[in-house]
Design a protein around this motif. Sequence first.
Motif, PDB file in Angstrom:
ATOM      1  N   PRO A 127       0.834  -1.209   0.000  1.00 43.19           N
ATOM      2  CA  PRO A 127       0.000   0.000   0.000  1.00 43.19           C
ATOM      3  C   PRO A 127       0.869   1.260   0.000  1.00 43.19           C
ATOM      4  O   PRO A 127       2.053   1.221   0.344  1.00 43.19           O
ATOM      5  CB  PRO A 127      -0.771  -0.127   1.316  1.00 43.19           C
ATOM      6  N   ASP A 128       0.280   2.359  -0.388  1.00 43.20           N
ATOM      7  CA  ASP A 128       0.997   3.629  -0.257  1.00 43.20           C
ATOM      8  C   ASP A 128       1.236   3.946   1.211  1.00 43.20           C
ATOM      9  O   ASP A 128       2.308   4.426   1.591  1.00 43.20           O
ATOM     10  CB  ASP A 128       0.190   4.761  -0.911  1.00 43.20           C
ATOM     11  N   ASN A 129       0.219   3.668   2.012  1.00 42.72           N
ATOM     12  CA  ASN A 129       0.331   3.864   3.459  1.00 42.72           C
ATOM     13  C   ASN A 129      -0.460   2.755   4.145  1.00 42.72           C
ATOM     14  O   ASN A 129      -1.621   2.524   3.810  1.00 42.72           O
ATOM     15  CB  ASN A 129      -0.227   5.230   3.875  1.00 42.72           C
ATOM     16  N   GLY A 130       0.179   2.071   5.064  1.00 42.07           N
ATOM     17  CA  GLY A 130      -0.492   0.966   5.738  1.00 42.07           C
ATOM     18  C   GLY A 130       0.491  -0.107   6.141  1.00 42.07           C
ATOM     19  O   GLY A 130       1.632   0.182   6.518  1.00 42.07           O
ATOM     20  N   PRO A 150       5.266  -2.041   8.319  1.00 44.25           N
ATOM     21  CA  PRO A 150       4.613  -0.747   8.093  1.00 44.25           C
ATOM     22  C   PRO A 150       5.181  -0.045   6.855  1.00 44.25           C
ATOM     23  O   PRO A 150       6.379  -0.126   6.579  1.00 44.25           O
ATOM     24  CB  PRO A 150       4.934   0.032   9.366  1.00 44.25           C
ATOM     25  N   VAL A 151       4.303   0.602   6.126  1.00 45.70           N
ATOM     26  CA  VAL A 151       4.686   1.289   4.891  1.00 45.70           C
ATOM     27  C   VAL A 151       4.161   2.730   4.932  1.00 45.70           C
ATOM     28  O   VAL A 151       3.006   2.968   5.288  1.00 45.70           O
ATOM     29  CB  VAL A 151       4.110   0.565   3.648  1.00 45.70           C
ATOM     30  N   THR A 152       5.021   3.664   4.588  1.00 44.82           N
ATOM     31  CA  THR A 152       4.640   5.077   4.493  1.00 44.82           C
ATOM     32  C   THR A 152       5.117   5.628   3.155  1.00 44.82           C
ATOM     33  O   THR A 152       6.291   5.464   2.794  1.00 44.82           O
ATOM     34  CB  THR A 152       5.259   5.898   5.643  1.00 44.82           C
ATOM     35  N   ASN A 153       4.208   6.217   2.411  1.00 43.21           N
ATOM     36  CA  ASN A 153       4.522   6.762   1.083  1.00 43.21           C
ATOM     37  C   ASN A 153       5.162   5.704   0.176  1.00 43.21           C
ATOM     38  O   ASN A 153       6.090   5.991  -0.585  1.00 43.21           O
ATOM     39  CB  ASN A 153       5.439   7.976   1.202  1.00 43.21           C
ATOM     40  N   GLY A 154       4.653   4.477   0.277  1.00 42.45           N
ATOM     41  CA  GLY A 154       5.095   3.400  -0.588  1.00 42.45           C
ATOM     42  C   GLY A 154       6.415   2.765  -0.230  1.00 42.45           C
ATOM     43  O   GLY A 154       6.886   1.868  -0.934  1.00 42.45           O
ATOM     44  N   GLU A 155       7.040   3.200   0.871  1.00 39.61           N
ATOM     45  CA  GLU A 155       8.327   2.654   1.278  1.00 39.61           C
ATOM     46  C   GLU A 155       8.259   2.134   2.712  1.00 39.61           C
ATOM     47  O   GLU A 155       7.411   2.554   3.502  1.00 39.61           O
ATOM     48  CB  GLU A 155       9.420   3.718   1.169  1.00 39.61           C
ATOM     49  N   GLN A 157       8.563   1.809   6.397  1.00 38.18           N
ATOM     50  CA  GLN A 157       8.725   2.782   7.479  1.00 38.18           C
ATOM     51  C   GLN A 157       9.654   2.184   8.529  1.00 38.18           C
ATOM     52  O   GLN A 157       9.396   1.113   9.067  1.00 38.18           O
ATOM     53  CB  GLN A 157       7.373   3.120   8.110  1.00 38.18           C
ATOM     54  N   ALA A 172       9.931   1.996  14.161  1.00 38.18           N
ATOM     55  CA  ALA A 172       8.606   1.534  13.761  1.00 38.18           C
ATOM     56  C   ALA A 172       8.382   0.101  14.243  1.00 38.18           C
ATOM     57  O   ALA A 172       9.291  -0.729  14.202  1.00 38.18           O
ATOM     58  CB  ALA A 172       8.463   1.609  12.248  1.00 38.18           C
TER      59      ALA A 172
END
Length: 392
Positions: A127-130, A150-155, A157, A172
């Motif tokens: 996901p892009d965020n999730g 965890p993923v933030t802005n597609g990368e 986290q 994280a």
Amino acid sequence: MSSVPQIKIPATYMRGGTSKGVFFKLSDLPEAAQVPGKARDQLLLRVIGSPDPYQKQTDGMGGATSSTSKAVIIAKSSSPEHDVDYLFGQVAIDRPYVDWSGNCGNLSSAVGPFAVANGFVDPARIPDNGVVEVRIWQANIQKTIISKVPVTNGEVQETGDFELDGVTFPAAEVAVAFMDPADGEGAIFPTGNVVDELEVPGFKTLSATMINAGIPTIFINAADLGYTGTELQEVINGDAKALAMFETVRAHGALRMGLIEDVSEAANRQHTPKIAFVAPSADYTASSGNAVHAEDIDLLVRALSMGKLHHAMMGTAAVAIAAAAAIEGTLVNLAAGGGKRQSVTFGHPSGSLRVGAEANLIDGHWQIDKAIMSRSARVLMEGTVRVPGDSF
């Protein structure tokens, strides 16, 4: 004067939980080291800086402790049910030996983030965020691990506010589930008993819970060894007689568990089994200087890894603690107060940790569906490691 050029190998240096190690993609290794055997072992020994008679690993990437003398090899999984195959090597510090007999639970938490960041996970699932669920095949013990990254802005986290005792800085949170963690064919208790009387030279007998979950582990009551369970590293690791005693107990436990055929073989199997001692909860001061209060924990656990008391807790041993705590009558369960429970918080030298597992008695055999804990992981450095071309 002879001179052998160094070769470069792509690698990533990562912290996972309270451990850190050098991560490789299988395809990046020199061809001779892409298969198990002498060349692979020699390469990893040279990368980490072993064997080192000074026990400092100054000429390598290792940190001269069991928690930092580790290597990981990751490959795209051949199974459609998994994203990656994960192989762990515990590198001896003072001997030319790599132990492949077990997993590292702490570094397991770094495998998911590494897999996502290095293209092993289908981008459509990220996901892009999730959170993305990474399905890991742990090749050492042939078990499945599910990591929630965890993923933030597609990368991936990596930074955050999750605090883990034994790790200095927050990061994280990575939730890790060890599926069906019994080692072997569901034989959680290789002797068939939740508690055994273990005959060890120097003792009449010792009560012991010997469990195969996460990693083969031998649990002993602290009081039977003359300890309280509040000990920190220097108390044990500065006592050569105590370390020899623990190794003797570990060797006889390994024999009783069927892991070796003679106690002399334990010296060449340092990674497994682990040995730990337990006690009811009590107040103590952790190695950080922070107070740990008895009312905040269920029991005390201290565990040894590669012949030394661990500064916190090995992730695989935490799985064993979770499983044993969930099964009534084990020494871990009794130290926590007994009764049926699905989670425990235990005190270790660096602080405390909460772990969970659910046990079921099926056809007279105990079964653990999964054990769960939270860790964190972070890339420390990435690029290439260098080793002399004749190292392997």
